[in-house]
Design an enzyme around this catalytic site. Structure first.
Site, PDB file in Angstrom:
ATOM      1  N   ASP A 176       0.832  -1.193   0.000  1.00  0.00           N
ATOM      2  CA  ASP A 176       0.000   0.000   0.000  1.00  0.00           C
ATOM      3  C   ASP A 176       0.877   1.258   0.000  1.00  0.00           C
ATOM      4  O   ASP A 176       1.865   1.325   0.740  1.00  0.00           O
ATOM      5  CB  ASP A 176      -0.869  -0.041   1.272  1.00  0.00           C
ATOM      6  CG  ASP A 176      -1.942   1.014   1.277  1.00  0.00           C
ATOM      7  OD1 ASP A 176      -2.790   1.004   0.378  1.00  0.00           O
ATOM      8  OD2 ASP A 176      -1.937   1.868   2.196  1.00  0.00           O
ATOM      9  N   GLU A 236       1.931  -0.394  -4.957  1.00  0.00           N
ATOM     10  CA  GLU A 236       0.966   0.628  -5.377  1.00  0.00           C
ATOM     11  C   GLU A 236       1.750   1.935  -5.454  1.00  0.00           C
ATOM     12  O   GLU A 236       1.954   2.607  -4.445  1.00  0.00           O
ATOM     13  CB  GLU A 236      -0.164   0.745  -4.351  1.00  0.00           C
ATOM     14  CG  GLU A 236      -1.235   1.711  -4.818  1.00  0.00           C
ATOM     15  CD  GLU A 236      -1.986   2.424  -3.704  1.00  0.00           C
ATOM     16  OE1 GLU A 236      -3.069   2.952  -3.960  1.00  0.00           O
ATOM     17  OE2 GLU A 236      -1.460   2.481  -2.561  1.00  0.00           O
TER      18      GLU A 236
END
Ligand code: NOJ
Length: 491
Positions: A176, A236
């Site tokens: 993330d 990401e």
């Protein structure tokens, strides 16, 4: 809610679809201020979703089917209910507990102004003041305090979390905000920007993301993975500059990074071709394959993005053939394969923190997170035994269900199943593509194995060139490919 046991039950469906690896978004204990991306304990399972034994069972069954399992790693921040943050609040200014996070004194005569001008991605300032007068940094919601990666304990703890899941047998991680984590010394003001979002478009002017020091962290991540052969991490990374993005894919960093250009591209020739070219250029000098994505849990679903309704669906079918013809890795967001659109949800059910933090001006991401419909004509369409699903499912989705589409040769589900099966064939071999000359408004490329993909966005039908038709997103029986359609040929 949807849970780990539910995923386990649906593994036969995923195998049949042709899925060979899963990415599961956070299922860790969380107060759910941000869809589980506010993690209170990264080494356990949120009871709503199951328990560790249930996770192990899912993993074993997936592996027995040859499906790999990757889980979300959320390094940039914890939940405000993580024991570390509770300790940090209790510990007071200057305490070691506070040094795991980014606490600072405020500016102005009595420190009443935030330490710098950074905005939160979700709206409002990226700082919240605590009772003793200090402020803490949260690039996202106040319930997601940023951790300080210059503190060795924070890095070690991330490694412990990775090993915890790797020892259980996971095949890797989705990281993330992989361009977050590192913050510049002194936390200087950034150049104010109207778009406070995740894309580090302003380059070094946006000090919140894509700082050079972040690569030190990815090298640590890679060292852990290297001790577990066959595992990987996908980042990401909201960085649009090809060269900056490619740095995350150096041989001692991440194996994959999502390329969000297709996810954000307009439905026109220029937008789509540019997205493909930049994604390929990004990985060209790295060991990584390209990594394609049309939709995810943070963006409007592509059926909706492409105009919705019949037109959006037609384009989504063509987009699927484009995505799945490209060399590299394709991520399919759950429901892409059914042609799910976004849902217009009533105000009262919205859960995304963006809704409140934008002063109820931005509705946020709930519309693309509505559960997948399985069977029947009415909510909850077999998703749950309760009609009150965590986000309500709309009326009229009977034709979208898996049951309604499974045996329909013209359905989106059948298109995906056939495309994913073909994608494993020799025609798709080779890591590259060659652009072919194509009529105006069309895009054509050939893979070394012989697959030709032709996409028509010209506004008019197109004569299909010679070759064996493998699959088409719209009927090509008369030798003509309609507008907003794609065909796979073998030549
Ligand atoms: C990116 C995740 O995909 C998104 O859903 C989340 O809100 C932010 N990171 C913060 O963790």
């Amino acid at each position: 809610m949807g849970d780990l046991a539910g995923i386990r039950d649906r593994l036969p469906y995923l195998s049949d679809l042709g899925v060979d690896a899963l990415w599961i978004t956070p299922f860790y204990p969380s107060p759910m201020a941000d869809h589980g991306y506010d993690v209170a304990d990264p080494r356990d399972v949120e009871p709503v979703f199951g328990d560790l034994a249930g996770f192990d069972a899912l993993l074993a069954d997936a592996h027995a089917r040859g499906i790999k399992v990757t889980v979300d790693l959320v390094p940039n921040h914890s939940s405000h209910l993580h024991e570390w943050f509770v300790e940090a609040l209790a510990g007071g200014p200057g305490s070691p507990a506070r040094a795991r996070y980014v606490f600072r004194d405020g500016r102005g005569p009595d420190g009443a102004q935030p330490p710098n001008n950074w905005p939160s991605v979700f709206g409002g300032p990226a700082w919240t003041r605590v009772a003793d007068g200090q402020w803490y940094l949260h690039l996202f919601a106040p319930e997601q305090p940023d951790l300080d990666f210059t503190n060795p304990e924070v890095v070690t703890d991330l490694e412990t979390t990775m090993r915890f899941w790797l020892d259980r047998g996971v095949d890797g991680f989705r990281i993330d905000v992989a361009h977050g984590m590192a913050k510049p010394d002194g936390l200087p003001d950034m150049v104010p920007s109207a778009d406070t979002g995740l894309f580090a478009d302003d380059g070094p002017a946006d000090h919140r993301f894509d700082q050079d020091e972040v690569h030190l962290i990815h090298r640590r991540v890679r060292s852990v993975l290297d001790a577990y052969p066959g595992t990987m991490a996908v980042g990401e990374v909201w960085v649009s500059d090809d060269e900056r993005l490619s740095q995350y894919l150096r041989p001692d960093e991440l194996q994959l990074a999502f390329n969000f250009r297709l996810l954000t591209a307009e439905w026109d020739l220029e937008g789509l071709r540019t997205a493909v070219e930049h994604s390929l250029a990004t990985v060209a000098a790295t060991p990584a394959p390209a990594c394609w994505v049309l939709s995810n849990h943070d963006r409007p679903r592509h059926v909706t993005r492409y105009g919705g309704g019949e037109r959006g669906t037609r384009r989504a079918r063509a987009a699927a053939l484009l995505q799945l013809a490209l060399p590299g890795v394709a991520y399919v967001y759950n429901g892409d394969e059914l042609g799910m659109p976004d849902v217009d949800l009533p105000d009262a059910v919205l859960q995304d923190p963006i809704w409140e933090r934008s002063g109820r001006t931005e509705r946020g991401r709930d519309g693309c997170r509505v559960p997948v419909p399985w069977t029947g004509d009415q909510p909850p369409y077999g998703f749950s035994t309760s009609p009150d699903t965590w986000l309500p499912m709309p009326a009229g989705w009977g034709p979208l269900t898996v049951a309604a589409q499974a045996d329909d040769p013209h359905s989106m589900l059948t298109l995906y199943r056939e495309a994913l099966a073909l994608r494993r064939s020799a025609a798709f071999a080779g890591p590259s593509l060659e652009w072919l000359p194509a009529p105006d408004g069309c895009l054509a490329f050939r893979r070394p194995g012989g697959l030709v993909c032709l996409l028509n966005v010209s506004g008019a039908p197109l004569q299909v060139p010679e070759g064996k038709v493998l699959l088409a997103s719209a009927p090509v029986g008369d030798g003509r490919l309609p507008d907003d359609a794609a065909v796979w040929l073998h030549r």
